[in-house]
Design a protein around this motif. Structure first.
Motif, mmCIF file in Angstrom:
data_model
loop_
_atom_site.group_PDB
_atom_site.id
_atom_site.type_symbol
_atom_site.label_atom_id
_atom_site.label_comp_id
_atom_site.label_asym_id
_atom_site.label_seq_id
_atom_site.Cartn_x
_atom_site.Cartn_y
_atom_site.Cartn_z
ATOM 1 N N ILE A 1 29.363 38.312 -2.496
ATOM 2 C CA ILE A 1 29.510 37.819 -1.126
ATOM 3 C C ILE A 1 29.443 36.298 -1.102
ATOM 4 C CG2 ILE A 1 28.352 37.707 1.120
ATOM 5 C CD1 ILE A 1 27.633 40.673 0.711
ATOM 6 N N LEU A 2 28.484 35.724 -1.809
ATOM 7 C CA LEU A 2 28.380 34.261 -1.854
ATOM 8 C C LEU A 2 29.602 33.627 -2.508
ATOM 9 C CD1 LEU A 2 24.624 33.820 -2.797
ATOM 10 C CD2 LEU A 2 25.714 33.331 -0.600
ATOM 11 N N HIS A 3 30.130 34.279 -3.525
ATOM 12 C CA HIS A 3 31.333 33.767 -4.178
ATOM 13 C C HIS A 3 32.519 33.782 -3.218
ATOM 14 C CE1 HIS A 3 34.462 33.079 -7.081
ATOM 15 N NE2 HIS A 3 35.002 34.266 -6.827
ATOM 16 N N ASN A 4 32.668 34.860 -2.470
ATOM 17 C CA ASN A 4 33.773 34.938 -1.504
ATOM 18 C C ASN A 4 33.608 33.931 -0.381
ATOM 19 O OD1 ASN A 4 35.239 36.903 -2.831
ATOM 20 N ND2 ASN A 4 34.088 38.557 -1.880
ATOM 21 N N TRP A 5 32.375 33.693 0.065
ATOM 22 C CA TRP A 5 32.136 32.674 1.094
ATOM 23 C C TRP A 5 32.493 31.288 0.581
ATOM 24 C CZ3 TRP A 5 26.773 34.056 3.589
ATOM 25 C CH2 TRP A 5 26.966 35.051 4.530
ATOM 26 N N LEU B 1 36.198 30.877 0.730
ATOM 27 C CA LEU B 1 36.660 30.631 2.098
ATOM 28 C C LEU B 1 36.414 29.189 2.526
ATOM 29 C CD1 LEU B 1 35.496 33.872 3.933
ATOM 30 C CD2 LEU B 1 37.832 33.197 3.390
ATOM 31 N N ALA B 2 35.309 28.608 2.082
ATOM 32 C CA ALA B 2 35.005 27.223 2.432
ATOM 33 C C ALA B 2 35.974 26.259 1.764
ATOM 34 C CB ALA B 2 33.581 26.897 2.030
ATOM 35 N N GLU B 3 36.462 26.613 0.570
ATOM 36 C CA GLU B 3 37.412 25.751 -0.136
ATOM 37 C C GLU B 3 38.770 25.746 0.536
ATOM 38 O OE1 GLU B 3 37.548 27.195 -4.094
ATOM 39 O OE2 GLU B 3 35.530 26.496 -4.591
#
Length: 64
Positions: free
Chosen positions: A53-57, A60-62
């Motif tokens: 989940i943190l990796h996917n977030w 998304l921020a990038e």
């Protein structure tokens, strides 16, 4: 995937693997002796989910 996430992913996978090895399969999966390993496996799996989940977030921020 960032190095930070990779380190924790490897650690959680090791914890889950070690606890699967430590379970006494002849005693039964939900035996009182195995409950500490079951809780540890479930927390390791939860940690793996949180890492993804943190990796996917972060992906998304990038994009923004």
């Amino acid at each position: 995937m960032k190095t930070f996430y990779k380190v924790f992913l490897v650690l959680f996978i090791l914890f889950v693997g070690i606890n699967f090895y430590a379970i006494d399969w002849r005693a039964g999966f939900f035996d009182d002796e195995n409950t500490k390993f079951i809780f540890s496996i479930s927390s390791g799996i939860l940690g793996i989910i949180v890492v993804y989940i943190l990796h996917n977030w972060s992906k998304l921020a990038e994009r923004k």
